[in-house]
Design a protein around this motif. Structure first.
Motif, PDB file in Angstrom:
ATOM      1  N   PRO A  22      39.115  27.507  40.472  1.00  0.00           N
ATOM      2  CA  PRO A  22      37.944  28.003  39.357  1.00  0.00           C
ATOM      3  C   PRO A  22      37.206  27.129  38.791  1.00  0.00           C
ATOM      4  O   PRO A  22      37.486  25.886  38.823  1.00  0.00           O
ATOM      5  N   ILE A  23      35.982  27.464  38.369  1.00  0.00           N
ATOM      6  CA  ILE A  23      35.090  26.861  37.637  1.00  0.00           C
ATOM      7  C   ILE A  23      35.254  27.090  36.110  1.00  0.00           C
ATOM      8  O   ILE A  23      35.116  27.967  35.570  1.00  0.00           O
ATOM      9  N   GLN A  24      36.027  26.053  35.427  1.00  0.00           N
ATOM     10  CA  GLN A  24      36.724  26.448  34.030  1.00  0.00           C
ATOM     11  C   GLN A  24      35.681  27.034  33.127  1.00  0.00           C
ATOM     12  O   GLN A  24      35.866  27.806  32.229  1.00  0.00           O
ATOM     13  N   ARG A  51      37.432  45.048  46.769  1.00  0.00           N
ATOM     14  CA  ARG A  51      37.268  44.711  45.425  1.00  0.00           C
ATOM     15  C   ARG A  51      38.734  44.602  44.715  1.00  0.00           C
ATOM     16  O   ARG A  51      38.670  43.587  43.422  1.00  0.00           O
ATOM     17  N   THR A  52      39.786  45.056  45.216  1.00  0.00           N
ATOM     18  CA  THR A  52      41.048  44.950  44.239  1.00  0.00           C
ATOM     19  C   THR A  52      41.545  43.530  44.676  1.00  0.00           C
ATOM     20  O   THR A  52      42.023  42.753  43.799  1.00  0.00           O
ATOM     21  N   ALA A  53      41.435  42.851  45.749  1.00  0.00           N
ATOM     22  CA  ALA A  53      41.647  41.486  46.242  1.00  0.00           C
ATOM     23  C   ALA A  53      40.777  40.656  45.370  1.00  0.00           C
ATOM     24  O   ALA A  53      41.435  39.424  44.896  1.00  0.00           O
ATOM     25  N   GLN A  54      39.507  40.756  45.080  1.00  0.00           N
ATOM     26  CA  GLN A  54      38.644  39.896  44.380  1.00  0.00           C
ATOM     27  C   GLN A  54      39.077  40.189  42.931  1.00  0.00           C
ATOM     28  O   GLN A  54      39.008  39.173  42.142  1.00  0.00           O
ATOM     29  N   LEU A  58      40.362  36.998  40.739  1.00  0.00           N
ATOM     30  CA  LEU A  58      39.893  36.606  39.301  1.00  0.00           C
ATOM     31  C   LEU A  58      40.851  36.499  38.337  1.00  0.00           C
ATOM     32  O   LEU A  58      40.982  35.410  37.589  1.00  0.00           O
ATOM     33  N   ALA A  59      41.609  37.396  38.406  1.00  0.00           N
ATOM     34  CA  ALA A  59      42.882  37.352  37.379  1.00  0.00           C
ATOM     35  C   ALA A  59      43.724  36.033  37.588  1.00  0.00           C
ATOM     36  O   ALA A  59      44.363  35.658  36.700  1.00  0.00           O
ATOM     37  N   ASN A  60      43.965  35.694  38.891  1.00  0.00           N
ATOM     38  CA  ASN A  60      44.645  34.200  39.067  1.00  0.00           C
ATOM     39  C   ASN A  60      44.134  33.288  38.272  1.00  0.00           C
ATOM     40  O   ASN A  60      44.638  32.119  38.025  1.00  0.00           O
ATOM     41  N   PHE A  61      42.660  33.330  38.054  1.00  0.00           N
ATOM     42  CA  PHE A  61      41.739  32.333  37.237  1.00  0.00           C
ATOM     43  C   PHE A  61      41.855  32.528  35.885  1.00  0.00           C
ATOM     44  O   PHE A  61      41.221  31.759  35.187  1.00  0.00           O
ATOM     45  N   GLU A  66      38.240  45.175  35.350  1.00  0.00           N
ATOM     46  CA  GLU A  66      38.579  46.285  36.108  1.00  0.00           C
ATOM     47  C   GLU A  66      37.653  46.486  37.402  1.00  0.00           C
ATOM     48  O   GLU A  66      36.537  45.726  37.594  1.00  0.00           O
ATOM     49  N   VAL A  67      38.393  46.922  38.326  1.00  0.00           N
ATOM     50  CA  VAL A  67      37.457  47.168  39.825  1.00  0.00           C
ATOM     51  C   VAL A  67      36.022  47.548  39.699  1.00  0.00           C
ATOM     52  O   VAL A  67      35.338  47.126  40.502  1.00  0.00           O
TER      53      VAL A  67
END
Length: 255
Positions: A22-24, A51-54, A58-61, A66-67
């Motif tokens: 991630p770019i913090q 889009r779900t994978a994206q 993002l959530a991991n970062f 929402e999708v």
């Protein structure tokens, strides 16, 4: 002085993250926008991921969305194809992101005698896939691509993107593909319609001058260039059409 906007449209690769890192400063900026109730959209020429994978990436970062607030070039291409080639049989080169987007629009996918050839990044592409697509285009199939990015940033450095393969196909078929991803403005128009925004309420934030910044300029909205990805600052400074804002990172906006 930095203006306030109702809709912030963030590029992903090179703006929000580099590969798996991630770019913090960008993560923090999105959180600040969301805390103020601003619309935060994520627009990407990456057609490989769904889009779900994206959303999960993002959530991991630490970025929650929402999708429906993710607009990628696969979704854009599928919608364009539905509008302009209703009922067509489509051959695709691409990954799960493009396949899912086509299936959601009930587009018929075939491996033989297509009316349309659609091409997104396929990291398992083979010579036979390219040859079949080449022959179909030479036989009269329409040729469309998700995006024309030549390269994209990973944690290891810059690697070939879909535009590199489109160039190969263009030379092989003597046919120029129609592109729907940035710098074309289709994604931004879908976002404007979705949120019912005025153009002056929107800003596009990205690291790639030729795709991100030019998409915003062509569409007629403000742009913020961040020097965290593809295009070096010194190159941007030489361009005839300048972004609205030039930032080393999104931390500069928060100052």
């Amino acid at each position: 002085m930095m203006r306030h906007y109702k809709a912030y449209c963030f590029d992903l690769d090179g703006t929000m993250y580099r590969g798996s890192e991630p770019i913090q400063e960008a993560v923090d900026f999105v959180a600040a926008c969301q805390a103020e109730g601003k619309g935060t959209y994520f627009i990407t020429n990456n057609a490989a991921l769904t889009r779900t994978a994206q959303q999960k990436k993002l959530a991991n970062f630490g970025v929650n969305t929402e999708v429906d607030f993710i607009m990628n070039s696969a979704t854009t291409l599928a919608r364009y194809c539905k509008q302009h080639f209703e009922g067509a049989h489509v051959m695709m080169i691409g990954e799960e992101g493009l396949r899912e987007a086509l299936e959601l629009e009930n587009i018929h996918i075939t491996t033989t005698n297509p009316d349309v050839v659609l091409m997104g990044l396929d990291r398992q592409v083979t010579y036979n896939k390219l040859a079949d697509a080449c022959l179909a285009i030479r036989n009269g199939a329409h040729f469309l691509g998700t995006n024309s990015d030549i390269k994209f940033p990973t944690e290891k450095g810059l690697v070939p993107a879909n535009g590199s393969f489109l160039k190969l196909m263009e030379v092989a078929t003597d046919t120029k593909p129609l592109i729907v991803g940035k710098p074309e403005p289709h994604m931004l128009e879908f976002i404007r319609q979705q949120g019912m925004y005025e153009k002056e309420d929107m800003i596009l934030i990205g690291d790639n001058y030729d795709t991100d910044i030019m998409a915003g300029i062509r569409y007629g909205i403000d742009t913020a260039y961040v020097a965290t990805g593809v295009t070096p600052m010194e190159e941007v400074l030489k361009k005839a059409q300048q972004p609205t804002y030039l930032l080393n990172s999104l931390a500069d906006w928060l100052k």
